[in-house]
Write an enzyme that holds these catalytic residues in place. Structure first.
Site, PDB file in Angstrom:
ATOM      1  N   ASP A 140       0.846  -1.191   0.000  1.00 26.57           N
ATOM      2  CA  ASP A 140       0.000   0.000   0.000  1.00 26.57           C
ATOM      3  C   ASP A 140       0.884   1.245   0.000  1.00 26.57           C
ATOM      4  OD1 ASP A 140       0.870   0.075   2.700  1.00 26.57           O
ATOM      5  OD2 ASP A 140      -0.902  -1.001   3.374  1.00 26.57           O
ATOM      6  N   SER A 141       0.481   2.277   0.736  1.00 23.83           N
ATOM      7  CA  SER A 141       1.193   3.554   0.678  1.00 23.83           C
ATOM      8  C   SER A 141       2.632   3.461   1.167  1.00 23.83           C
ATOM      9  CB  SER A 141       0.433   4.612   1.489  1.00 23.83           C
ATOM     10  OG  SER A 141       0.182   4.160   2.805  1.00 23.83           O
ATOM     11  N   ILE A 142       2.909   2.579   2.101  1.00 27.37           N
ATOM     12  CA  ILE A 142       4.280   2.445   2.596  1.00 27.37           C
ATOM     13  C   ILE A 142       5.186   1.909   1.486  1.00 27.37           C
ATOM     14  CG2 ILE A 142       5.744   1.253   4.264  1.00 27.37           C
ATOM     15  CD1 ILE A 142       3.374   1.356   6.203  1.00 27.37           C
TER      16      ILE A 142
END
Length: 346
Positions: A137-139
């Site tokens: 995801d965003s990480i």
């Protein structure tokens, strides 16, 4: 050295064939252009001469242009353009263009490299012997990882996201590997951050090259055979429940573990027994991921490995409490030795 959209090659520029470019990303070959959507997609080439033009058609994403390993320009939503880097030493050079951020609602196009008059685009660089796929995801994207002092409104998130210094990209470079960053901010395996858009999940998009095209399926040219796949999904699944959501904590945990197990099975079918699958435990999902890995090992798949993302020393100074570029370096320095220890023959 100078750079800009005009330049000496503008009148005589001829788009180079996509066969002169090395990329490991999920792209769709459209003849004169390569279309793409995922963050961190990069294109590498070689040329002889004093300048090079970068042919792009993208009004949504940002790009870094690197020559001989140094970033010489950052293009902010460049549009339909040939961007020129000129005034270089006359000789052979390496050029690389990398998509900095995630723009899942848009399709971008790359039209190759063009040599300045008197020069030539050379044979494309050879692929690296090693390949790693990062799923998350965003990480994984590197969301807002360039620290800054202003508030993170959506435009500032875009400007301050640099997937090229995400922990996945840095890990791959430490291991001299080609890589894919198949990251999609906000999505989870069964539930998205704060319960948004409940009719889709990360798995809705995983098979695609072009994220905004319903039903699109990436056609692996046969050259993408990663020996390591790193999965980091769950932060959004276990974000705080909001009023009106149908989940209970126990029901969410069971659904998540079931979906994770299914996803690992899909990856095993896709890549075969010779690929090591690394499931990352992070924050609230850690214990659930560990249990899934134990279950896969007990079922006979010893090629699934658990790695705990230790938060010690991380400052989370990226946008909205995400990891910073400094954090991404620390994570890469911890992850690379673990991946190197896996039975890949590396």
């Amino acid at each position: 050295m100078t750079s800009g959209r005009g330049g000496p090659g503008q009148a005589a520029a001829v788009r180079s064939a996509v066969g002169q470019v090395h990329t490991a990303g999920r792209v769709k070959d459209c003849g004169e252009t390569l279309q793409f959507s995922w963050p961190g997609v990069y294109f590498e080439g070689r040329f002889r001469g004093t300048g090079v033009g970068v042919v792009l058609d993208c009004a949504a994403a940002d790009y870094d242009v690197q020559v001989d390993g140094a970033t010489v320009a950052t293009l902010v939503t460049p549009g339909d353009t040939t961007y020129w880097i000129t005034g270089l030493r006359d000789g052979e050079h390496a050029v690389r263009v990398v998509k900095r951020n995630d723009t899942p609602g848009e399709t971008s196009a790359f039209g190759g490299f063009v040599a300045a008059p008197g020069g030539a685009v050379l044979r494309r660089p050879a692929p690296r012997d090693r390949q790693i796929e990062f799923i998350g995801d965003s990480i994984t994207v590197g969301y807002g990882n360039v620290p800054h002092t202003d508030a993170c409104d959506p435009e500032q998130v875009k400007r301050n996201t640099n997937s090229d210094v995400s922990h996945g990209a840095l890990t791959a470079r430490l291991l001299d590997a080609d890589y894919q960053l198949n990251g999609f901010s906000g999505l989870g395996l069964v539930r998205n951050v704060a319960g948004i858009i409940p009719d889709i999940t990360y798995r809705t998009y995983y098979d695609r090259a072009l994220l905004d095209v319903d039903g699109d399926v990436w056609q692996n040219p046969g050259t993408w055979r990663p020996r390591i796949v790193v999965v980091n999904l769950g932060s959004n699944d276990f974000s705080d429940l909001t009023p009106g959501e149908p989940w209970t904590p126990d029901g969410l945990a069971v659904a998540y573990r079931t979906a994770y197990d299914e996803f690992l099975r899909e990856l095993r079918t896709r890549y075969g027994s010779g690929t090591s699958l690394v499931a990352v435990g992070f924050d609230r999902n850690a214990e659930h991921v560990r249990k899934v890995v134990e279950a896969r090992n007990d079922a006979g798949d010893r090629g699934v490995h658990y790695w705990f993302l230790d938060q010690a020393g991380l400052d989370f100074l990226g946008c909205d409490g995400h990891t910073s570029a400094r954090d991404d370096r620390l994570i890469a320095d911890r992850l690379a030795p673990f991946l190197r220890s896996l039975p890949t023959g590396w």
